[in-house]
Write a protein that holds these residues in place. Sequence first.
Motif, short mmCIF file in Angstrom:
data_model
loop_
_atom_site.label_atom_id
_atom_site.label_comp_id
_atom_site.label_asym_id
_atom_site.label_seq_id
_atom_site.Cartn_x
_atom_site.Cartn_y
_atom_site.Cartn_z
N GLN A 28 62.14 98.40 3.15
CA GLN A 28 62.85 99.65 3.28
C GLN A 28 64.21 99.38 3.89
O GLN A 28 64.35 98.51 4.72
N THR A 29 65.18 100.13 3.45
CA THR A 29 66.50 99.96 4.02
C THR A 29 66.55 100.64 5.39
O THR A 29 65.85 101.62 5.61
N THR A 60 57.24 96.46 16.52
CA THR A 60 56.36 95.53 15.81
C THR A 60 57.18 94.33 15.36
O THR A 60 58.39 94.41 15.26
N PRO A 61 56.51 93.22 15.06
CA PRO A 61 57.23 92.11 14.44
C PRO A 61 57.58 92.48 12.99
O PRO A 61 57.17 93.54 12.51
N ALA A 62 58.29 91.62 12.31
CA ALA A 62 58.64 91.86 10.91
C ALA A 62 57.35 91.96 10.08
O ALA A 62 56.54 91.04 10.08
N PRO A 87 62.52 101.68 10.70
CA PRO A 87 62.78 100.28 10.35
C PRO A 87 64.04 99.77 11.05
O PRO A 87 65.01 100.49 11.22
N GLU A 88 63.99 98.51 11.48
CA GLU A 88 65.12 97.86 12.13
C GLU A 88 65.78 96.88 11.15
O GLU A 88 65.20 96.54 10.12
N ASP A 89 66.97 96.43 11.47
CA ASP A 89 67.70 95.50 10.59
C ASP A 89 66.99 94.16 10.41
O ASP A 89 67.11 93.51 9.37
N ASP A 90 66.23 93.71 11.43
CA ASP A 90 65.55 92.42 11.36
C ASP A 90 64.15 92.51 10.75
O ASP A 90 63.32 91.64 10.94
#
Length: 93
Positions: free
Chosen positions: A4-5, A41-43, A19-22
């Motif tokens: 997701q963007t 959360t992690p990626a 959602p985050e950039d990383d």
Amino acid sequence: MEIQTPGQVERYRGFVLIPEDDLSWQVRPERSPMHVLPFRTPACSIADVKALVDWRLARLGRDRRPQPKAELLPKSKGNGWQLTDMQDQQKTA
């Protein structure tokens, strides 16, 4: 894995999934009182984040989804080989 963007916020079971950039996620409760504190959360995929939210709610006993009734679950018969061994021992005794 669903990508997701950044900026596509999703709501799930009283939480806001950001959602985050990383590719990690920030999870915040929509309202107070907060039974689960905000966390990151992690990626991972959105499905993994939802599973983590479900797990945390279940751990706190706040999972309000219907649970399967015990009488509807298949009955456990144990291991067949153990029953067979016990039956063989009874026949020879």
